[in-house]
Design a protein around this motif. Sequence first.
Motif, PDB file in Angstrom:
ATOM      1  N   ASP A 268      12.499 -30.781 -18.619  1.00 11.47           N
ATOM      2  CA  ASP A 268      12.009 -29.435 -18.903  1.00 11.47           C
ATOM      3  C   ASP A 268      11.254 -28.848 -17.710  1.00 11.47           C
ATOM      4  N   SER A 269      10.516 -29.678 -16.969  1.00  9.37           N
ATOM      5  CA  SER A 269       9.778 -29.169 -15.815  1.00  9.37           C
ATOM      6  C   SER A 269      10.719 -28.744 -14.681  1.00  9.37           C
ATOM      7  N   MET A 270      11.826 -29.488 -14.480  1.00  9.06           N
ATOM      8  CA  MET A 270      12.819 -29.090 -13.483  1.00  9.06           C
ATOM      9  C   MET A 270      13.449 -27.758 -13.846  1.00  9.06           C
ATOM     10  N   MET A 271      13.782 -27.592 -15.127  1.00 11.00           N
ATOM     11  CA  MET A 271      14.388 -26.346 -15.569  1.00 11.00           C
ATOM     12  C   MET A 271      13.411 -25.174 -15.439  1.00 11.00           C
ATOM     13  N   ALA A 272      12.145 -25.426 -15.709  1.00 13.14           N
ATOM     14  CA  ALA A 272      11.143 -24.362 -15.604  1.00 13.14           C
ATOM     15  C   ALA A 272      11.018 -23.888 -14.154  1.00 13.14           C
ATOM     16  N   ALA A 273      11.019 -24.812 -13.206  1.00 15.20           N
ATOM     17  CA  ALA A 273      10.922 -24.438 -11.796  1.00 15.20           C
ATOM     18  C   ALA A 273      12.158 -23.660 -11.350  1.00 15.20           C
ATOM     19  N   LEU A 274      13.338 -24.089 -11.816  1.00 11.68           N
ATOM     20  CA  LEU A 274      14.569 -23.379 -11.497  1.00 11.68           C
ATOM     21  C   LEU A 274      14.540 -21.961 -12.063  1.00 11.68           C
ATOM     22  N   ALA A 275      14.110 -21.824 -13.315  1.00  9.93           N
ATOM     23  CA  ALA A 275      14.062 -20.503 -13.945  1.00  9.93           C
ATOM     24  C   ALA A 275      13.142 -19.561 -13.177  1.00  9.93           C
ATOM     25  N   ALA A 276      12.020 -20.070 -12.691  1.00 11.79           N
ATOM     26  CA  ALA A 276      11.090 -19.243 -11.911  1.00 11.79           C
ATOM     27  C   ALA A 276      11.753 -18.747 -10.629  1.00 11.79           C
ATOM     28  N   ASP A 277      12.507 -19.630  -9.959  1.00 15.33           N
ATOM     29  CA  ASP A 277      13.205 -19.232  -8.733  1.00 15.33           C
ATOM     30  C   ASP A 277      14.257 -18.174  -9.015  1.00 15.33           C
ATOM     31  N   PHE A 278      15.000 -18.345 -10.096  1.00 10.05           N
ATOM     32  CA  PHE A 278      16.036 -17.363 -10.417  1.00 10.05           C
ATOM     33  C   PHE A 278      15.421 -16.001 -10.749  1.00 10.05           C
ATOM     34  N   ARG A 279      14.371 -15.994 -11.536  1.00  8.51           N
ATOM     35  CA  ARG A 279      13.760 -14.727 -11.936  1.00  8.51           C
ATOM     36  C   ARG A 279      13.221 -13.940 -10.754  1.00  8.51           C
ATOM     37  N   SER A 280      12.843 -14.646  -9.699  1.00  6.54           N
ATOM     38  CA  SER A 280      12.307 -13.957  -8.517  1.00  6.54           C
ATOM     39  C   SER A 280      13.389 -13.616  -7.494  1.00  6.54           C
ATOM     40  N   SER A 281      14.629 -14.015  -7.753  1.00  5.62           N
ATOM     41  CA  SER A 281      15.691 -13.839  -6.761  1.00  5.62           C
ATOM     42  C   SER A 281      16.301 -12.446  -6.760  1.00  5.62           C
ATOM     43  N   GLY A 282      16.259 -11.772  -7.899  1.00  6.63           N
ATOM     44  CA  GLY A 282      16.907 -10.478  -8.018  1.00  6.63           C
ATOM     45  C   GLY A 282      18.410 -10.554  -8.189  1.00  6.63           C
ATOM     46  N   CYS A 283      18.962 -11.739  -8.335  1.00  4.14           N
ATOM     47  CA  CYS A 283      20.409 -11.909  -8.493  1.00  4.14           C
ATOM     48  C   CYS A 283      20.847 -11.514  -9.903  1.00  4.14           C
ATOM     49  N   THR A 284      22.135 -11.160 -10.018  1.00  2.00           N
ATOM     50  CA  THR A 284      22.648 -10.674 -11.300  1.00  2.00           C
ATOM     51  C   THR A 284      23.797 -11.517 -11.850  1.00  2.00           C
ATOM     52  N   ARG A 285      24.168 -12.584 -11.136  1.00  4.86           N
ATOM     53  CA  ARG A 285      25.209 -13.488 -11.636  1.00  4.86           C
ATOM     54  C   ARG A 285      24.861 -14.898 -11.200  1.00  4.86           C
TER      55      ARG A 285
ATOM     56  N   LYS B  60      11.787 -21.891 -30.614  1.00  8.52           N
ATOM     57  CA  LYS B  60      10.661 -21.005 -30.900  1.00  8.52           C
ATOM     58  C   LYS B  60      10.785 -19.674 -30.157  1.00  8.52           C
ATOM     59  N   ALA B  61      11.922 -19.480 -29.501  1.00  3.20           N
ATOM     60  CA  ALA B  61      12.121 -18.257 -28.722  1.00  3.20           C
ATOM     61  C   ALA B  61      13.477 -17.650 -29.066  1.00  3.20           C
ATOM     62  N   ALA B  62      13.549 -16.326 -29.018  1.00  3.45           N
ATOM     63  CA  ALA B  62      14.821 -15.635 -29.242  1.00  3.45           C
ATOM     64  C   ALA B  62      15.745 -15.888 -28.058  1.00  3.45           C
ATOM     65  N   LEU B  63      17.036 -16.037 -28.342  1.00  2.00           N
ATOM     66  CA  LEU B  63      18.021 -16.278 -27.299  1.00  2.00           C
ATOM     67  C   LEU B  63      18.905 -15.044 -27.150  1.00  2.00           C
ATOM     68  N   ASN B  64      18.695 -14.317 -26.074  1.00  3.51           N
ATOM     69  CA  ASN B  64      19.480 -13.115 -25.798  1.00  3.51           C
ATOM     70  C   ASN B  64      20.100 -13.253 -24.412  1.00  3.51           C
ATOM     71  N   LYS B  65      21.425 -13.241 -24.356  1.00  9.20           N
ATOM     72  CA  LYS B  65      22.102 -13.420 -23.079  1.00  9.20           C
ATOM     73  C   LYS B  65      22.059 -12.142 -22.261  1.00  9.20           C
ATOM     74  N   ARG B  66      21.745 -12.304 -20.967  1.00  9.09           N
ATOM     75  CA  ARG B  66      21.668 -11.148 -20.067  1.00  9.09           C
ATOM     76  C   ARG B  66      22.594 -11.280 -18.867  1.00  9.09           C
ATOM     77  N   TYR B  67      22.764 -12.499 -18.346  1.00 12.83           N
ATOM     78  CA  TYR B  67      23.483 -12.683 -17.093  1.00 12.83           C
ATOM     79  C   TYR B  67      24.755 -13.503 -17.298  1.00 12.83           C
ATOM     80  N   PRO B  68      25.824 -13.185 -16.556  1.00  9.85           N
ATOM     81  CA  PRO B  68      27.050 -14.001 -16.641  1.00  9.85           C
ATOM     82  C   PRO B  68      26.906 -15.302 -15.869  1.00  9.85           C
ATOM     83  N   LEU B  69      27.665 -16.312 -16.312  1.00 11.58           N
ATOM     84  CA  LEU B  69      27.626 -17.644 -15.704  1.00 11.58           C
ATOM     85  C   LEU B  69      29.039 -18.126 -15.404  1.00 11.58           C
ATOM     86  N   ILE B  70      29.241 -18.583 -14.167  1.00  7.96           N
ATOM     87  CA  ILE B  70      30.478 -19.238 -13.759  1.00  7.96           C
ATOM     88  C   ILE B  70      30.163 -20.715 -13.581  1.00  7.96           C
ATOM     89  N   ALA B  71      30.928 -21.584 -14.214  1.00  3.02           N
ATOM     90  CA  ALA B  71      30.690 -23.027 -14.137  1.00  3.02           C
ATOM     91  C   ALA B  71      31.854 -23.699 -13.418  1.00  3.02           C
TER      92      ALA B  71
END
Length: 371
Positions: free
Chosen positions: A64-81, A112-123
């Motif tokens: 969970d801590s790795m994912m939290a750090a990744l999410a912070a980086d993405f949110r500050s990146s300004g990327c849309t995909r 405990k949080a609402a899940l609303n998709k905003r960004y597309p993902l390519i895997a």
Amino acid sequence: MKMFQQKSRIEKLDSAEDFVREYGIGNSDFILASRTIYDKYFKPLGLEACVRYKDSYGKGEPTDSMMAALAADFRSSGCTRITAIGGGAVIDMAKLLVLDGEASIKDIFRKKAALNKRYPLIAVPTTCGAGSEVSNVTITEMTDLHSKLGLAADELFPDDAVLIPQLLSELPYSFWATSAIDAFIHAIESFVSPKANLYTEMFSKKAMEMIIDGFRQVAADGPDARERLMEEFLTASNLAGIAFGNAGTGAVHAMSYPLSGVYHVTHGEANYQFLTAVFSAYQRFRPEGRLKELNAFLSGLLNCGQEEVYTALKNLLDKIIKRKPLREYGMKTEEIEIFAKNVEESQQRLLNQSYVKFSWEQMAEIYSQLY
């Protein structure tokens, strides 16, 4: 009643260069990647994307801590995909980035949080086991629980799953072996799931058929034989991902999570430890129903009697890679009961999808057998 869905568009391409050109990867893209694969196949292409490597956030399976750090980086990146290039761990981490808002990773996994998709993902998978590129499931280790939790939600489906067999060429033998076994587990567990149906059964059967055939070739011709089979194993992993994305996995996955959480055993290897023991227990407790159908199918693939399928399967898998006793990972005898009770408490999602819903006492017996 919902029977089946496949939301990810699946495409197969010949090279990393083809992928970059077809998808127009550029400065609005956030890429999470496995370092070795990215540096060899994508870095020479001079992409302008925002690139982050999974190992920058930590080693091993996602926490969970790795994912939290990744999410912070993405949110500050300004990327849309978002593009995930890696194994199941990379893709699982990237799935959380598609969500709108700033809820904590712990709240998301604990629903405990609402899940609303905003960004597309390519895997773009670089292993042949997880099938995460076509599933709506993500898994992380909850550091306060010392165990894994899974989250299944349709918002997490990748929009595109791109299969590039070239990217598997760097996969070491042991990782290939445990990845492919993991794909087989996805297929076999989803086949006997209470949520299985005619549609998921087709994908499960074809995946099992392709994997067993490939394993038999590798067992006969040696480890290098896998190199000519990478496209088949990647396809089989994808088929198994579609099956378990609809029907789910069960007790094999559930029982592996404490082993991964406490001793950091990789996902595929941890699952492998429990495969034949769990299905042999299913055979003791509930030999009729879908398990009987499964045994008939496997006996044809393994050229053995129906009563011998799990012995024959174990013998074949031992030729691919040996299973270890649990004590070799550091597990202690007093943890047998602890692990079993932990699974009963925290893995009800998976236990409810099992062919037999084990009690903690029954799971403790399996841990003891494998110790």
